[in-house]
Design an enzyme around this catalytic site. Sequence first.
Site, PDB file in Angstrom:
ATOM      1  N   ASP A  92       0.855  -1.180   0.000  1.00  0.00           N
ATOM      2  CA  ASP A  92       0.000   0.000   0.000  1.00  0.00           C
ATOM      3  C   ASP A  92       0.897   1.237   0.000  1.00  0.00           C
ATOM      4  O   ASP A  92       2.118   1.123   0.023  1.00  0.00           O
ATOM      5  CB  ASP A  92      -0.952  -0.027   1.196  1.00  0.00           C
ATOM      6  N   SER A  93       0.304   2.421  -0.034  1.00  0.00           N
ATOM      7  CA  SER A  93       1.090   3.641  -0.202  1.00  0.00           C
ATOM      8  C   SER A  93       1.413   4.351   1.101  1.00  0.00           C
ATOM      9  O   SER A  93       2.170   5.311   1.108  1.00  0.00           O
ATOM     10  CB  SER A  93       0.324   4.620  -1.098  1.00  0.00           C
ATOM     11  N   GLY A  94       0.823   3.896   2.197  1.00  0.00           N
ATOM     12  CA  GLY A  94       0.927   4.623   3.452  1.00  0.00           C
ATOM     13  C   GLY A  94      -0.268   5.523   3.694  1.00  0.00           C
ATOM     14  O   GLY A  94      -0.425   6.078   4.790  1.00  0.00           O
ATOM     15  N   GLY A  95      -1.128   5.686   2.687  1.00  0.00           N
ATOM     16  CA  GLY A  95      -2.262   6.589   2.819  1.00  0.00           C
ATOM     17  C   GLY A  95      -3.236   6.188   3.906  1.00  0.00           C
ATOM     18  O   GLY A  95      -3.743   7.029   4.646  1.00  0.00           O
ATOM     19  N   TYR A  96      -3.498   4.889   4.026  1.00  0.00           N
ATOM     20  CA  TYR A  96      -4.458   4.449   5.038  1.00  0.00           C
ATOM     21  C   TYR A  96      -3.907   4.649   6.442  1.00  0.00           C
ATOM     22  O   TYR A  96      -4.635   5.013   7.363  1.00  0.00           O
ATOM     23  CB  TYR A  96      -4.838   2.983   4.831  1.00  0.00           C
ATOM     24  N   ASP A 146      -2.742   8.347  -1.685  1.00  0.00           N
ATOM     25  CA  ASP A 146      -4.098   8.901  -1.686  1.00  0.00           C
ATOM     26  C   ASP A 146      -4.462   9.368  -0.292  1.00  0.00           C
ATOM     27  O   ASP A 146      -3.764   9.081   0.678  1.00  0.00           O
ATOM     28  CB  ASP A 146      -5.111   7.845  -2.154  1.00  0.00           C
ATOM     29  N   GLY A 221     -11.220   3.679   0.550  1.00  0.00           N
ATOM     30  CA  GLY A 221     -12.183   4.457   1.301  1.00  0.00           C
ATOM     31  C   GLY A 221     -13.431   3.717   1.703  1.00  0.00           C
ATOM     32  O   GLY A 221     -14.414   4.347   2.113  1.00  0.00           O
ATOM     33  N   ASP A 271      -7.690  -7.773   0.500  1.00  0.00           N
ATOM     34  CA  ASP A 271      -6.790  -7.968   1.639  1.00  0.00           C
ATOM     35  C   ASP A 271      -7.512  -7.539   2.892  1.00  0.00           C
ATOM     36  O   ASP A 271      -8.424  -6.709   2.840  1.00  0.00           O
ATOM     37  CB  ASP A 271      -5.508  -7.157   1.485  1.00  0.00           C
ATOM     38  N   HIS A 340      -5.201 -21.470  10.267  1.00  0.00           N
ATOM     39  CA  HIS A 340      -6.506 -21.956   9.821  1.00  0.00           C
ATOM     40  C   HIS A 340      -7.283 -20.879   9.069  1.00  0.00           C
ATOM     41  O   HIS A 340      -7.803 -21.124   7.971  1.00  0.00           O
ATOM     42  CB  HIS A 340      -7.363 -22.429  10.994  1.00  0.00           C
TER      43      HIS A 340
END
Length: 376
Positions: A92-96, A146, A221, A271, A340
């Site tokens: 991911d980009s780090g945005g979250y 983003d 989002g 994911d 599991h």
Amino acid sequence: MQFRLEHQDPGSKARSGTIQTAHGEIQTPIFMPVGTVASVKAVHQRELAEDIKAQIILGNTYHLYLRPGTDILNRAGGLHQFMNWQKPILTDSGGYQVYSLANNRKITEEGVAFKSHIDGSKHFFSPEKSMEIQRHIGADIIMAFDECPPYPSTYQYARESMDMTHRWLQRCGEWLKENDPLYGFGQSLFPIVQGSTYKDFRVKSAETIAEFGADGNAIGGLSVGEPAEEMYAMSEIVCDVLPHDKPRYLMGVGTPANILENIALGVDMFDCVMPTRNGRNGMIFTSEGIINIKNKKWEDDFGPLDPNGPTFVDSQYSKAYLRHLFAANEYLGRQIASVHNLGFYLWLTGEARKQIEAGTFASWKNIMVEKLQRRL
């Protein structure tokens, strides 16, 4: 990266395909285990590859930037070599993470200033910086920088956030054009559709992202607190706009039922930390429903953990033994539950692919969604 669309379910918008990367093939629809800090928590890479049968895992730009840092990753030859995982990786980009640090960050047109959750040190991510970090990490698929707006967002905030995300995308693309990959293979940039839960913004953002012409596209989002019905509505709107011949990735989703419903709408990649995070707390996902392994009812159940399960832990350990491990606070219990659950998620998307190929996905999905939500 190349994507080959192979089958379309006649009763829904579900489809199956194959993504070709420098580190191997990915058969879609697919679930990607989350390896935040170069590790899928409590799970060996050997278990991921051989037992869980993961085809691609996710790394986290923000966390890998903070530790071990890009210098170590670069000297190791990239994340694949550092963690000894020779299958595809997405970052991911780090945005979250910036979104989740709402009390410790400031967003401007230039980028985001934030404080580390580890030691409070100050850092700055711009679109260019995010691309640079992801170059050093060396994932096969990288995400555009983003802003993930909170839920709920006002109409004005959602518009301004979406427009800035689109401007940041252009900067990401320009940086990548000017800087070559580091480890001898190409990286594919996925732009991210934003727009909160506003239909007109989701359509506009999807159209903008489609025009960018990337190898694949992501939907961001969502799964940030909105009702499931809102999530499905936004996914359907976006999938109807995004190119049919490119993979679609819904970020951070979700429960097994969420995954099947979004596959039915045309999503290819998923994911989520849920299988491992919930597993560490005793929640076991199965094809017949959900087990809280901490409940006393499992205390003397000496049958296999999951007689239908695909991994070695499902047949080698009983429910009674796993409950005992949780009661004794033994870490092995959390490891067994994580293996599991991840194996189940990969089985679920693999079975969805088989049903799509057979033309029976829609009816199978409806039966499975009802079963998956039962509490056993």
